[in-house]
Design a protein around this motif. Structure first.
Motif, PDB file in Angstrom:
ATOM      1  N   VAL A  84      -4.219   2.749  -1.235  1.00  0.00           N
ATOM      2  CA  VAL A  84      -3.625   3.811  -0.435  1.00  0.00           C
ATOM      3  C   VAL A  84      -4.425   3.982   0.852  1.00  0.00           C
ATOM      4  O   VAL A  84      -5.646   3.828   0.850  1.00  0.00           O
ATOM      5  N   PRO A  91       0.809  -1.217   0.000  1.00  0.00           N
ATOM      6  CA  PRO A  91       0.000   0.000   0.000  1.00  0.00           C
ATOM      7  C   PRO A  91       0.846   1.273   0.000  1.00  0.00           C
ATOM      8  O   PRO A  91       2.003   1.269   0.385  1.00  0.00           O
ATOM      9  N   CYS A  92       0.207   2.377  -0.436  1.00  0.00           N
ATOM     10  CA  CYS A  92       0.803   3.704  -0.279  1.00  0.00           C
ATOM     11  C   CYS A  92       0.173   4.340   0.962  1.00  0.00           C
ATOM     12  O   CYS A  92      -0.874   3.903   1.433  1.00  0.00           O
ATOM     13  N   PHE A  93       0.835   5.342   1.468  1.00  0.00           N
ATOM     14  CA  PHE A  93       0.295   6.073   2.617  1.00  0.00           C
ATOM     15  C   PHE A  93       0.265   7.549   2.282  1.00  0.00           C
ATOM     16  O   PHE A  93       1.219   8.075   1.696  1.00  0.00           O
ATOM     17  N   ALA A  94      -0.820   8.195   2.648  1.00  0.00           N
ATOM     18  CA  ALA A  94      -0.893   9.654   2.481  1.00  0.00           C
ATOM     19  C   ALA A  94      -1.349  10.259   3.802  1.00  0.00           C
ATOM     20  O   ALA A  94      -2.411   9.900   4.315  1.00  0.00           O
ATOM     21  N   CYS A 146      -8.430   3.505   0.161  1.00  0.00           N
ATOM     22  CA  CYS A 146      -8.936   3.703  -1.202  1.00  0.00           C
ATOM     23  C   CYS A 146      -8.186   2.819  -2.187  1.00  0.00           C
ATOM     24  O   CYS A 146      -7.025   2.494  -1.994  1.00  0.00           O
ATOM     25  N   LEU A 200      -8.908   7.883  -7.223  1.00  0.00           N
ATOM     26  CA  LEU A 200      -9.119   7.077  -6.016  1.00  0.00           C
ATOM     27  C   LEU A 200     -10.587   6.696  -5.884  1.00  0.00           C
ATOM     28  O   LEU A 200     -11.470   7.519  -6.133  1.00  0.00           O
ATOM     29  N   LYS A 244      -9.002   6.510   5.829  1.00  0.00           N
ATOM     30  CA  LYS A 244      -9.702   5.972   4.661  1.00  0.00           C
ATOM     31  C   LYS A 244      -8.801   5.018   3.894  1.00  0.00           C
ATOM     32  O   LYS A 244      -7.595   5.231   3.810  1.00  0.00           O
ATOM     33  N   LEU A 295       0.668  -0.768  -7.910  1.00  0.00           N
ATOM     34  CA  LEU A 295       0.272   0.238  -6.905  1.00  0.00           C
ATOM     35  C   LEU A 295      -1.239   0.365  -6.984  1.00  0.00           C
ATOM     36  O   LEU A 295      -1.777   1.006  -7.881  1.00  0.00           O
ATOM     37  N   ILE A 328      -5.323   6.733   3.527  1.00  0.00           N
ATOM     38  CA  ILE A 328      -5.288   8.184   3.703  1.00  0.00           C
ATOM     39  C   ILE A 328      -5.616   8.502   5.165  1.00  0.00           C
ATOM     40  O   ILE A 328      -6.612   8.001   5.702  1.00  0.00           O
TER      41      ILE A 328
END
Lengths: 333, 370
Positions: A188, A146-149, A203, A219, A201, A185, A190
């Motif tokens: 994510v 996962p990505c993280f924001a 997404c 997203l 969240k 990818l 959030i």
């Protein structure tokens, strides 16, 4: 009197070896469990977390009530530590519900099967994976990286929020990888700091054509989505942190130059070959290379050049004369 | 990594980004302007705003990743990520180096170096190359058909049994050494110093003066011992701090019992009368034969026993003889018993002599020279 206890089966031995401390660690496993009193929401949160992490057996969910677990009270973590030891989990999420702390979720980490740190969050405004549809067509693949924001200045300044960020990344990041497939990818997390709570969240990521090399990101909410009110937290002591943050010593193995491995040939090496001096070399002596012949050939070439200067026709005749000779030679052979 | 934690200001307004490419993490310190005045929005609108602010960040991350050098693979474009800059705690302590065994430390001081030995060795008896250890090994004790007798051998001793015994001893010694090494390692480096697949466990309770039992200690025994230990204080464990989750002692020792303060069953009366009877019995002469007493007194005074007494003694002697003869005659089965015993002994003797041969027969060693 002491005696040596050995695993009785090979399988048990392998299991113990898997659990042993390593320089490069396994990715952390998550243990999900709840107390005596819960709500449907908190149970759903736990099962959604389980759903996010279960790929590769990286999450274990217990469904029985646990009355002995009170993570923030003295002696209330014994049972938790025992379960961590038993299941080899170093992350835990403990759900509970009380009048004072409704919809409570304790997120924590273990170091050497002892509680390292933890944070209590209250769940509000919860939407499960099921209600949000899990991103439907764009549903992220299970177990993908996962990505993280993180949005908000508080994730830098407020120690509690910073702690939360640390925990969430540890909970969700999965395996540490060296290379990543850009098409892979697909999800994510959030986190947005709003007041004293965090909007969380999950997404799905979709790439759209943008006309350039870099696609446009879209997203789609996949769930779970919730607001987390940060309640109590316990940070590790300085000593424990120092112990846990120790880095593996760099391997003393020096990289061997000019040696590589090939999937077909195995070990492949490049050797040093000194430059060859051909002039000095002792080669086989050939008749044609003798000095007198060389000189004769040179003289012949000079005389030929003279003839060609006087008339081009002679040269052509000479060539014509030469060819029957060759033929004769071949006949004789 | 130099590129891992870059803080940069992109073109569009919104604040600075913090990138941790190893964790695929992107963070923006300042909230977007829209989010701060989101009070008037409906819930759905606000959700959309949150997602949009996250999207911007992910777009930033994707921009960065797609512009990195990549290799093309069947599955897609692969990008090499830097190491994560956000350091997270380990789940277990770093593995410890194994402490040296006693032999290793000795060898180090003496400068003895380990030699590499080949796995195979030539077996001259079998005339072939065999493994040094394990199944079908060279010079296997189990494969020896016979053992040459030596002049020093004791007769009746089984050389095969002796071989087996010596092997057993060597194994036991090695096991003991291994245990000692592990114990020392555990003492020096704690739990982490032991190999991950081994543990040291208590075999039995260490009670001084008692012989160690070879069996494992049961849970109840441990519970009993813990119970006894917990009450072995001046206050019988009453004022001791209990550990969390500690159960009350299971087996309590015998307690002193006291008589009830108020007597209802006449127990006290009984006790006192018993004592009274004992005391009175000492001064009670009602059952005394006076004549006999005087005679005994006279004898004691003169130092000579009366003639009557000697005769009595003789009678007693005769009675003894009589009893002895009767005793010797009465059991009918006894005379036959001793030969049986003797036969048994002789049988044993013969079996002792024949034992090795019998054993050899079982293991195909009939031709053993002894």
């Amino acid at each position: 009197m002491l005696r040596i206890v050995k695993p009785k089966t090979k399988r048990a031995k392998r299991e113990l070896e898997k659990r042993a401390p390593k320089l490069e660690e396994n990715s952390k496993k998550l243990l999900l469990l709840h107390g005596t009193k819960t709500t449907a929401n908190i149970k759903q949160v736990l099962s959604d977390f389980y759903h996010l992490r279960k790929e590769g057996g990286k999450a274990i969910k217990y469904t029985k009530k646990n009355d002995a677990i009170r993570p923030f009270e003295g002696g209330g973590e014994t049972s938790l530590e025992f379960l961590s030891q038993k299941t080899d989990c170093s992350l835990f999420a403990f759900g509970s519900h009380s009048k004072k702390r409704p919809n409570n979720l304790v997120l924590g980490r273990m170091f050497d099967h002892k509680v390292y740190d933890m944070m209590e969050v209250g769940i509000e405004n919860f939407k499960s994976i099921e209600t949000l549809g899990g991103g439907r067509k764009a549903a992220p693949q299970a177990g993908s990286k996962p990505c993280f924001a993180f949005v908000g200045e508080k994730f830098e300044s407020d120690p509690k929020f910073r702690h939360f960020k640390d925990l969430i990344v540890d909970f969700m990041r999965g395996e540490v990888v060296e290379t990543i497939n850009l098409q892979g990818l697909d999800k994510v997390f959030i986190c947005i700091a709003v007041g004293d709570k965090v909007v969380f969240k999950h997404c799905a990521v979709r790439f759209k054509k943008s006309g350039t090399k870099v696609p446009r990101v879209e997203l789609i909410e996949a769930g779970p989505s919730m607001d987390m009110i940060l309640r109590r937290n316990r940070e590790p002591s300085a000593d424990l942190r120092k112990e846990a943050m120790r880095l593996a010593p760099k391997s003393s193995k020096k990289k061997i130059k000019n040696v590589s491995t090939d999937s077909l040939a195995g070990k492949v090496g490049r050797m040093y070959v000194p430059s060859q001096d051909v002039g000095e070399m002792a080669l086989t002596k050939m008749k044609g290379l003798k000095r007198e012949r060389r000189e004769a050939a040179a003289a012949k070439a000079v005389s030929k050049q003279d003839q060609s200067e006087s008339g081009a026709g002679d040269v052509a005749m000479g060539e014509a004369e030469g060819s029957p000779k060759k033929k004769l030679k071949s006949n004789g052979a | 990594m130099a590129t891992a934690m870059d803080v940069e200001t992109p073109m569009d307004a919104g604040g600075e980004y913090e990138l941790d490419l190893g964790n695929l993490l992107v963070a923006r310190a300042r909230d977007p302007v829209r989010l701060s005045n989101g009070t008037a929005m409906t819930e759905e609108e606000r959700d959309a705003e949150y997602v949009e602010s996250g999207r911007e960040l992910v777009q930033e991350l994707v921009d960065r990743l797609f512009n990195m050098p990549s290799t093309v693979d069947k599955a897609g474009r692969l990008v090499k990520l830097p190491k994560p800059s956000l350091q997270l705690p380990r789940e277990k302590p770093l593995p410890k180096a194994r402490p040296m065994t006693k032999w290793e430390s000795f060898a180090q001081t003496k400068g003895i170096k380990k030699r590499k030995r080949s796995k195979l060795e030539f077996d001259e008896g079998q005339e072939e190359w065999r493994r040094r250890h394990g199944y079908k090994r060279v010079n296997d004790d189990n494969d020896i058909p016979w053992i040459e007798a030596k002049s020093g051998d004791e007769p009746g001793e089984d050389p095969f049994a002796k071989l087996k015994e010596s092997k057993k001893e060597r194994v036991a010694k090695q096991e003991k050494n291994q245990l000692e090494n592990l114990k020392r390692a555990a003492k020096q480096g704690g739990k982490g110093a032991l190999p991950s697949t081994l543990q040291l466990a208590a075999t039995s309770l260490a009670i001084t003066g008692s012989k160690q039992s070879s069996q494992r200690v049961s849970k109840t025994d441990l519970g009993d011992a813990a119970g006894l230990a917990s009450t072995a204080t001046a206050s019988i464990g009453k004022f001791d701090k209990k550990l969390p989750g500690e159960k009350p002692a299971k087996k309590l020792g015998k307690h002193r019992k006291f008589l009830p303060v108020v007597d209802g069953e006449g127990k006290e009366k009984e006790l006192i009368t018993n004592v009274m009877r004992k005391v009175l019995a000492e001064n009670d002469f009602s059952g005394l034969d006076v004549n006999k007493a005087v005679r005994a007194h006279n004898v004691e005074e003169s130092g000579k026993p009366s003639s009557k007494k000697i005769g009595g003694k003789k009678r007693a002697d005769g009675a003894f003889k009589k009893g002895g003869s009767r005793k010797g005659m009465s059991p009918g089965g006894k005379p036959g018993r001793s030969p049986g015993k003797a036969a048994g002994r002789s049988e044993k003797k013969s079996s002792f002599g024949g034992k090795p041969g019998g054993k050899a027969g079982g293991k195909d060693r009939k031709g053993s020279k002894r």
